[in-house]
Design a protein around this motif. Structure first.
Motif, PDB file in Angstrom:
ATOM      1  N   ILE A  67       0.836  -1.207   0.000  1.00  0.00           N
ATOM      2  CA  ILE A  67       0.000   0.000   0.000  1.00  0.00           C
ATOM      3  C   ILE A  67       0.872   1.258   0.000  1.00  0.00           C
ATOM      4  O   ILE A  67       0.496   2.267  -0.603  1.00  0.00           O
ATOM      5  N   ALA A  68       2.050   1.203   0.604  1.00  0.00           N
ATOM      6  CA  ALA A  68       2.987   2.328   0.496  1.00  0.00           C
ATOM      7  C   ALA A  68       3.399   2.519  -0.963  1.00  0.00           C
ATOM      8  O   ALA A  68       3.515   3.650  -1.453  1.00  0.00           O
ATOM      9  N   LEU A  69       3.599   1.405  -1.673  1.00  0.00           N
ATOM     10  CA  LEU A  69       3.929   1.485  -3.096  1.00  0.00           C
ATOM     11  C   LEU A  69       2.787   2.134  -3.872  1.00  0.00           C
ATOM     12  O   LEU A  69       3.012   3.014  -4.704  1.00  0.00           O
ATOM     13  N   THR A 101       5.207  -7.430  -8.730  1.00  0.00           N
ATOM     14  CA  THR A 101       6.018  -8.313  -9.555  1.00  0.00           C
ATOM     15  C   THR A 101       7.322  -8.770  -8.904  1.00  0.00           C
ATOM     16  O   THR A 101       7.964  -9.684  -9.409  1.00  0.00           O
ATOM     17  N   ALA A 102       7.729  -8.119  -7.806  1.00  0.00           N
ATOM     18  CA  ALA A 102       8.958  -8.509  -7.101  1.00  0.00           C
ATOM     19  C   ALA A 102       8.941  -7.858  -5.722  1.00  0.00           C
ATOM     20  O   ALA A 102       8.163  -6.936  -5.470  1.00  0.00           O
ATOM     21  N   LEU A 129      -8.971   8.364 -18.763  1.00  0.00           N
ATOM     22  CA  LEU A 129      -7.585   8.534 -19.206  1.00  0.00           C
ATOM     23  C   LEU A 129      -6.688   7.632 -18.366  1.00  0.00           C
ATOM     24  O   LEU A 129      -6.559   7.825 -17.155  1.00  0.00           O
ATOM     25  N   PRO A 130      -6.086   6.599 -18.971  1.00  0.00           N
ATOM     26  CA  PRO A 130      -5.201   5.705 -18.218  1.00  0.00           C
ATOM     27  C   PRO A 130      -3.798   6.294 -18.076  1.00  0.00           C
ATOM     28  O   PRO A 130      -3.210   6.767 -19.039  1.00  0.00           O
ATOM     29  N   VAL A 131      -3.280   6.255 -16.855  1.00  0.00           N
ATOM     30  CA  VAL A 131      -1.909   6.692 -16.568  1.00  0.00           C
ATOM     31  C   VAL A 131      -1.103   5.436 -16.242  1.00  0.00           C
ATOM     32  O   VAL A 131      -1.465   4.680 -15.336  1.00  0.00           O
ATOM     33  N   ARG A 132      -0.028   5.215 -16.986  1.00  0.00           N
ATOM     34  CA  ARG A 132       0.845   4.062 -16.733  1.00  0.00           C
ATOM     35  C   ARG A 132       1.723   4.371 -15.519  1.00  0.00           C
ATOM     36  O   ARG A 132       2.325   5.448 -15.442  1.00  0.00           O
ATOM     37  N   VAL A 133       1.797   3.412 -14.592  1.00  0.00           N
ATOM     38  CA  VAL A 133       2.598   3.605 -13.388  1.00  0.00           C
ATOM     39  C   VAL A 133       3.459   2.375 -13.135  1.00  0.00           C
ATOM     40  O   VAL A 133       3.087   1.252 -13.496  1.00  0.00           O
ATOM     41  N   ARG A 134       4.602   2.613 -12.519  1.00  0.00           N
ATOM     42  CA  ARG A 134       5.473   1.494 -12.126  1.00  0.00           C
ATOM     43  C   ARG A 134       6.364   1.951 -10.976  1.00  0.00           C
ATOM     44  O   ARG A 134       6.662   3.125 -10.825  1.00  0.00           O
ATOM     45  N   GLY A 135       6.821   0.961 -10.209  1.00  0.00           N
ATOM     46  CA  GLY A 135       7.782   1.190  -9.140  1.00  0.00           C
ATOM     47  C   GLY A 135       8.996   0.322  -9.393  1.00  0.00           C
ATOM     48  O   GLY A 135       8.863  -0.870  -9.705  1.00  0.00           O
ATOM     49  N   VAL A 136      10.191   0.918  -9.254  1.00  0.00           N
ATOM     50  CA  VAL A 136      11.427   0.244  -9.630  1.00  0.00           C
ATOM     51  C   VAL A 136      12.419   0.259  -8.471  1.00  0.00           C
ATOM     52  O   VAL A 136      12.639   1.298  -7.842  1.00  0.00           O
ATOM     53  N   ASP A 139      18.103  -1.676  -8.233  1.00  0.00           N
ATOM     54  CA  ASP A 139      18.806  -2.506  -9.220  1.00  0.00           C
ATOM     55  C   ASP A 139      18.084  -2.565 -10.574  1.00  0.00           C
ATOM     56  O   ASP A 139      18.483  -3.306 -11.465  1.00  0.00           O
ATOM     57  N   GLY A 140      16.993  -1.780 -10.739  1.00  0.00           N
ATOM     58  CA  GLY A 140      16.268  -1.731 -12.003  1.00  0.00           C
ATOM     59  C   GLY A 140      15.096  -2.691 -12.106  1.00  0.00           C
ATOM     60  O   GLY A 140      14.360  -2.663 -13.092  1.00  0.00           O
ATOM     61  N   THR A 141      14.896  -3.523 -11.107  1.00  0.00           N
ATOM     62  CA  THR A 141      13.790  -4.482 -11.119  1.00  0.00           C
ATOM     63  C   THR A 141      12.468  -3.772 -10.857  1.00  0.00           C
ATOM     64  O   THR A 141      12.339  -3.020  -9.883  1.00  0.00           O
ATOM     65  N   VAL A 142      11.479  -4.022 -11.702  1.00  0.00           N
ATOM     66  CA  VAL A 142      10.137  -3.480 -11.505  1.00  0.00           C
ATOM     67  C   VAL A 142       9.453  -4.304 -10.416  1.00  0.00           C
ATOM     68  O   VAL A 142       9.360  -5.527 -10.528  1.00  0.00           O
ATOM     69  N   VAL A 143       8.993  -3.639  -9.356  1.00  0.00           N
ATOM     70  CA  VAL A 143       8.354  -4.335  -8.238  1.00  0.00           C
ATOM     71  C   VAL A 143       6.842  -4.186  -8.240  1.00  0.00           C
ATOM     72  O   VAL A 143       6.140  -4.961  -7.602  1.00  0.00           O
TER      73      VAL A 143
END
Length: 156
Positions: A67-69, A101-102, A129-136, A139-143
């Protein structure tokens, strides 16, 4: 130019400016202060911030809590939306779909992105309107990755 983008440009030019901006942003939406976001970049169609890995955001595994992510992704999305939306429109979050994902075992960089045509191709009455989001991880791994859907309508 939006208030958020104007404030970012003014503060980020100062020593410790990104930190100043991050504190001010979290005061506007106090719940975001729980993750202590450190904004790295804000411009139309792109926003990035870092969630520091610290005990206060840990889960029972000692990693950054899911949830912090999500909180970090929503903060990045909000900064992007404010920096991008046309002056005659307004937005509100409509929903979030994410996949974990990790393990989040380091500081996490949260990124929100859109394409310029997403904002210009909206119907006059408003739309999704979809906004693409990711957390990395460091080391570059998408979590975490997903989409936050905004409902964008004309400003009344």
């Amino acid at each position: 130019m939006s208030q958020v983008l104007t404030l970012w440009k003014k503060t980020s030019a100062l020593p410790q400016g990104a930190r100043i901006f991050s504190v001010l942003f979290a005061q506007k939406a106090p719940y975001f202060a729980t993750i202590r976001p450190r904004f790295v970049d804000i411009r139309p169609n792109h926003a990035e911030l870092v969630i520091p890995k610290r005990r206060r955001v840990h889960n029972h595994l000692g990693t950054v809590h899911a949830i912090a992510l999500c909180n970090g992704l929503e903060a990045a999305m909000g900064a992007l939306a404010e920096a991008t939306i046309p002056a005659d429109k307004r937005w509100i979050p409509k929903g979030m779909e994410v996949s974990y994902t990790a393990k989040a075992t380091s500081d996490i960089t949260c990124v929100a992105e859109t394409d310029p045509e997403q904002w210009t191709s909206l119907p006059d009455a408003g739309g999704d309107l979809p906004v693409r989001v990711r957390g990395v991880r460091d080391d570059g791994t998408v979590v975490i990755e997903g989409v936050i859907r905004l409902w964008v309508t004309p400003r009344k």
